[in-house]
Design a protein around this motif. Structure first.
Motif, PDB file in Angstrom:
ATOM      1  N   GLU A 196       0.812  -1.224   0.000  1.00 38.34           N
ATOM      2  CA  GLU A 196       0.000   0.000   0.000  1.00 38.34           C
ATOM      3  C   GLU A 196       0.848   1.278   0.000  1.00 38.34           C
ATOM      4  O   GLU A 196       0.305   2.373  -0.142  1.00 38.34           O
ATOM      5  N   LYS A 197       2.149   1.144   0.159  1.00 37.23           N
ATOM      6  CA  LYS A 197       2.999   2.336   0.224  1.00 37.23           C
ATOM      7  C   LYS A 197       2.923   3.127  -1.081  1.00 37.23           C
ATOM      8  O   LYS A 197       2.887   2.557  -2.165  1.00 37.23           O
TER       9      LYS A 197
ATOM     10  N   TYR B  20      -2.388  -1.100  -9.224  1.00 39.52           N
ATOM     11  CA  TYR B  20      -3.734  -0.553  -9.008  1.00 39.52           C
ATOM     12  C   TYR B  20      -4.087   0.527 -10.021  1.00 39.52           C
ATOM     13  O   TYR B  20      -5.270   0.849 -10.227  1.00 39.52           O
ATOM     14  N   ALA B  21      -3.076   1.114 -10.676  1.00 41.26           N
ATOM     15  CA  ALA B  21      -3.334   2.185 -11.648  1.00 41.26           C
ATOM     16  C   ALA B  21      -3.815   1.643 -12.995  1.00 41.26           C
ATOM     17  O   ALA B  21      -4.293   2.399 -13.839  1.00 41.26           O
TER      18      ALA B  21
ATOM     19  N   PRO C 108      -6.335   0.004 -15.492  1.00 43.60           N
ATOM     20  CA  PRO C 108      -7.799  -0.189 -15.562  1.00 43.60           C
ATOM     21  C   PRO C 108      -8.145  -1.671 -15.738  1.00 43.60           C
ATOM     22  O   PRO C 108      -7.350  -2.455 -16.255  1.00 43.60           O
ATOM     23  N   ASN C 109      -9.336  -2.045 -15.298  1.00 46.68           N
ATOM     24  CA  ASN C 109      -9.759  -3.456 -15.318  1.00 46.68           C
ATOM     25  C   ASN C 109      -9.687  -4.081 -16.705  1.00 46.68           C
ATOM     26  O   ASN C 109      -9.344  -5.258 -16.854  1.00 46.68           O
ATOM     27  N   GLU C 110      -9.997  -3.284 -17.736  1.00 45.23           N
ATOM     28  CA  GLU C 110     -10.002  -3.850 -19.084  1.00 45.23           C
ATOM     29  C   GLU C 110      -8.597  -4.170 -19.601  1.00 45.23           C
ATOM     30  O   GLU C 110      -8.430  -4.787 -20.661  1.00 45.23           O
ATOM     31  N   LYS C 111      -7.548  -3.747 -18.848  1.00 40.75           N
ATOM     32  CA  LYS C 111      -6.163  -3.982 -19.271  1.00 40.75           C
ATOM     33  C   LYS C 111      -5.463  -5.035 -18.409  1.00 40.75           C
ATOM     34  O   LYS C 111      -4.253  -5.254 -18.553  1.00 40.75           O
ATOM     35  N   ILE C 112      -6.205  -5.684 -17.512  1.00 37.54           N
ATOM     36  CA  ILE C 112      -5.597  -6.641 -16.587  1.00 37.54           C
ATOM     37  C   ILE C 112      -4.970  -7.821 -17.335  1.00 37.54           C
ATOM     38  O   ILE C 112      -3.876  -8.286 -16.988  1.00 37.54           O
ATOM     39  N   THR C 113      -5.641  -8.304 -18.363  1.00 33.28           N
ATOM     40  CA  THR C 113      -5.116  -9.431 -19.138  1.00 33.28           C
ATOM     41  C   THR C 113      -3.780  -9.072 -19.781  1.00 33.28           C
ATOM     42  O   THR C 113      -2.824  -9.858 -19.755  1.00 33.28           O
TER      43      THR C 113
END
Length: 820
Positions: free
Chosen positions: A476-477, A594-595, A597-602
């Motif tokens: 989390e840092k 975390y930066a 986006p969900n659509e780029k996780i793959t």
């Protein structure tokens, strides 16, 4: 004797105070600064004499202190036998030296027949003469006593209590110590304390008196003072660093001058204590040699030719490799799925090459490891910031590491409690009486940890960045970039730094969906020189904070909007990722997933697989060099945790080239982890301001690194740190080799030699720049200190043409010759 003294007073014209101080300052400028172990900086130890040619400096150092600037003849004869140095290389080297005029075959046969080199008489200081006359090692006595005092005076928190009065100026504090030190008198120097007490408290007046006592001739004064400083080059270099940092902050400092005054005072005191006719006559003879600076060591002249030939051979190999590759460069264009910006560090070259091999849709770039974000970084639970930038420049905005206000407070409390307990426990273990109570009943309780540490199951000490934090909290840092209470940056500062960084990286368009900003650091334990494996330019610090700050700013929507107004349009689909390349384990970590986006996780997972494969390939490559047998990754990871390991990795050993060009010029080349790679597109640099920045900062810094490794190889006794297994950390600043002696500078022998052969061979830096010759000449003419490095052959400068071929070599005084 009185008549002889009167003659000597006439022999030496008295120097006035102003002139004396100027002379002392000139001598002190010849000593390069050295940084403490926790902020290890690769420094060119020849920096103070870089205004001379390489050959002239070698002759001078040989005469003043018997210092080597080449390896023995046997090393070069082996290279000739192996065919690495050819007869043509030697012929070319001979043509550059006026002292030798013979055919290359005759030259080789002559040097083969030579036995041990004829060393010049380096008896130039009074203590040298007195040691020879009395058959006592006064140099060793002086070094031991001054070093013991300096360790206390300069102590950086290691000692439980200080024996030196740090409230006094350097010279005055030493004088007070010397007045009460019985050791010299026990060693036979009668009335040593009384003589010291008679010296003025003012260091300039004391130096004036000492030189009058010694009757040092004015014509040889500079050589005498330089030779004296070289005797205790470690502590002198530490004093020079204090002066350097003070001047960088606009302050006055004269620590090196005062340290030189201490050395001169010691000489004069010993001379008075041991005054005899034999000593007087011998010292008079030595002073005559001081005045003669024209002496030439002919054996050294031969060695310099062999070194020149070795450099020429390396240059030909590099030129051939690059020029042949330029014919294979493809002109096709494509949109990369990721761009990874690495530090120019030579270790990055190996990883970059493997990353591009495992995934040809990833482009890599090279840039200075602080990524043009010169920040002062305050880690979590710390009160003081760390300068995260090269020592050549002053750090900028203050950035704080944070999780949340509440969590920060909890971690601070835990660390304060831990630190307090640790201090109490240390006092208990070190106490004059309690140490016995510790060893007998409590010592055995350390057995499980000793076993665990020895087998690499645990670390001897906690990792400083992970102490008192769970894995979830570590993840989390983040960094606080928003301006708040004298911390962070204003939006104007963020935009300006982002703009400067992208322009300097030649990355202003065609952004990929992922742009990795990859700092680098290293992992090792029980290693005083650990920070030397981190970034050699940025004060021995990891590039992690800079990567985090850069990514955070470049991901800011408002920053991007304002950058677009300045002509740099970063797509909304682009995410900057802050990463760290651990050069010991070759693991690349991503800190801000975390930066994404969900659509780029793959796509991110695919990228992480490529990073993992590149790490495996790099470890396999490095395992060969490290002679690792068995499971590669397991053994390499073990080296990073092994507290007996003197070679956790090879650092920058082998560094010899700095290539400033588009990556396409070197993409398909295996440069063997010996090249600094800096991305540069000259067609985008309309006024050559980026080129000027590169030639005045990264080029100088890489030269520093190269020459530190060079010096630690050719004369580890003077410019290196000796044997790692004998090191004792002193004052929290540096190491002594054994229990006494001078502060050791440079690199340990284990950092350049594997026990069988040199892992770093002495080659001066070859700089290849893809830019117009006129542009480079304009920069050299504007910056005379950089021009001196090239003119005096501390750096070999080459030009790359528009076809990607190395076409010209700089020959000095803004002239260039065509490469054959």
């Amino acid at each position: 004797m009185n008549l002889m003294k009167e003659e000597m007073l006439l022999y030496r014209k008295k120097i006035d105070t102003e002139t004396l101080k100027e002379t002392l300052e000139l001598a002190c400028k010849k000593i390069a600064p050295v940084w403490p172990l926790e902020h290890f900086v690769a420094v060119n130890p020849y920096q103070g004499i870089a205004d001379q040619s390489f050959g002239a400096a070698a002759q001078q150092l040989s005469q003043l202190g018997g210092i080597n600037m080449t390896l023995p003849i046997s090393f070069y004869l082996e290279k000739i036998a192996e065919g690495i140095i050819t007869k043509e290389d030697i012929k070319q080297a001979i043509s550059k030296h006026t002292l030798v005029n013979e055919r290359e075959t005759d030259f080789i046969n002559r040097v083969k027949s030579q036995q041990r080199p004829l060393l010049p008489d380096t008896t130039l200081t009074m203590l040298d003469v007195a040691s020879r006359v009395d058959n006592k090692d006064y140099n060793r006595l002086m070094i031991a006593r001054i070093s013991a005092w300096a360790s206390s005076y300069f102590d950086n928190g290691q000692a439980q209590w200080s024996a030196a009065d740090t409230n006094l100026d350097l010279y005055e504090a030493w004088r007070l110590e010397a007045e009460n030190d019985l050791t010299p008198e026990i060693a036979g120097l009668k009335e040593f304390r009384k003589t010291i007490k008679s010296f003025p408290k003012d260091y300039i007046k004391a130096t004036q008196l000492a030189l009058d006592i010694l009757f040092v001739p004015q014509e040889g004064l500079d050589s005498y003072l330089h030779s004296l400083l070289l005797k205790m080059g470690g502590w002198a270099a530490h004093a020079a660093r204090l002066d350097w940092e003070a001047r960088l902050n606009g302050q006055e400092s004269d620590k090196t001058l005062q340290f030189l005054a201490i050395l001169v005072s010691w000489e004069a005191t010993v001379y008075q204590c041991q005054e005899s006719a034999k000593l007087f006559v011998s010292w008079l003879d030595a002073k005559k040699r001081l005045e003669d600076s024209s002496l030439t060591n002919e054996t050294l002249a031969d060695l310099l030719i062999l070194q020149e030939a070795f450099d020429i051979a390396a240059q030909k190999s590099l030129i051939s490799k690059i020029n042949k590759s330029s014919d294979q460069v493809s002109g096709e264009t494509y949109t990369p799925k990721a761009q990874a910006i690495f530090c120019i560090d030579v270790r990055s070259e190996v990883y970059r090459r493997n990353l591009e091999l495992v995934d040809n849709q990833i482009d890599t770039l090279g840039f200075a490891g602080f990524f043009a974000f010169p920040i002062s970084f305050t880690p979590l639970a710390h009160t003081q910031g760390i300068d995260q930038c090269p020592v050549l420049i002053k750090s900028g905005p203050k950035i704080k590491e944070t999780i949340s206000e509440e969590v920060d407070r909890t971690i601070v409390e835990k660390r304060v409690l831990r630190s307090s307990f640790k201090q109490i426990w240390k006092s208990f273990k070190s106490g004059a009486v309690t140490c016995f109570s510790f060893v007998s009943p409590l010592g055995i309780t350390y057995l499980p940890k000793l076993i665990s540490d020895s087998f690499g199951f645990s670390r001897p000490v906690p990792h400083p960045y992970k102490m008192s934090m769970s894995k979830s909290k570590i993840a989390e840092k983040s960094v606080q970039i928003t301006q708040h209470e004298q911390m962070g940056l204003s939006i104007d500062q963020q935009v300006q730094m982002a703009y400067n960084a992208l322009k300097a990286m030649s990355l202003t368009a065609d952004f990929a969906d992922f742009v990795l900003i990859v700092g680098h650091g290293a992992t090792s334990v029980n290693n005083p020189h650990a920070s030397g494996l981190d970034c050699g330019a940025c004060g021995g610090h990891s590039g992690e904070p800079n990567a985090k700050v850069a990514a955070a700013i470049l991901n800011e929507a408002e920053v991007r909007t304002r950058l677009k107004d300045l002509g740099i349009d970063i797509p909304k689909t682009t995410t900057f990722l802050a990463c760290l390349h651990d050069t010991t384990t070759d693991i690349v970590s991503i800190f801000n997933e975390y930066a994404v986006p969900n659509e780029k996780i793959t796509e991110l997972e695919s990228l992480k697989i490529s990073l993992q494969k590149a790490g495996e390939a790099t470890r396999t490559e490095r395992a060969v060099r490290m002679s690792i047998n068995g499971p590669v990754s397991e053994n390499i990871f073990m080296r990073s945790r092994d507290w007996s390991q003197v070679r956790p990795e090879w650092g920058l050993a082998g560094c010899s080239n700095f290539i400033v060009a588009s990556r396409k010029r070197t993409k398909h080349l295996d440069l063997g982890g010996q090249s600094f790679l800096h991305s540069y597109e000259s067609q985008l640099d309309t006024n050559y301001s980026v080129l000027e920045l590169i030639m005045t900062a990264p080029m100088v810094v890489t030269s520093w690194i190269n020459l530190q490794y060079y010096a630690s190889t050719v004369d580890n006794k003077v410019y290196g740190a000796g044997n790692k297994t004998l090191h004792n950390v002193t004052g929290g600043l540096g190491v002594l080799e054994g229990f006494s002696g001078d502060l050791r500078i440079g690199l340990p022998m284990q950092s350049v030699h594997d026990g069988i052969k040199y892992q770093h061979e002495p080659l001066r830096l070859n700089v290849v720049i893809e830019a117009p010759i006129d542009a480079m000449n304009n920069i050299l003419e504007k910056h005379q200190n950089v021009k001196a490095l090239c003119d005096n052959q501390w750096i070999f400068l080459f030009a790359m043409d528009k076809e990607g071929k190395i076409s010209h070599q700089y020959t000095g005084d803004l002239n260039w010759g065509r490469v054959q």
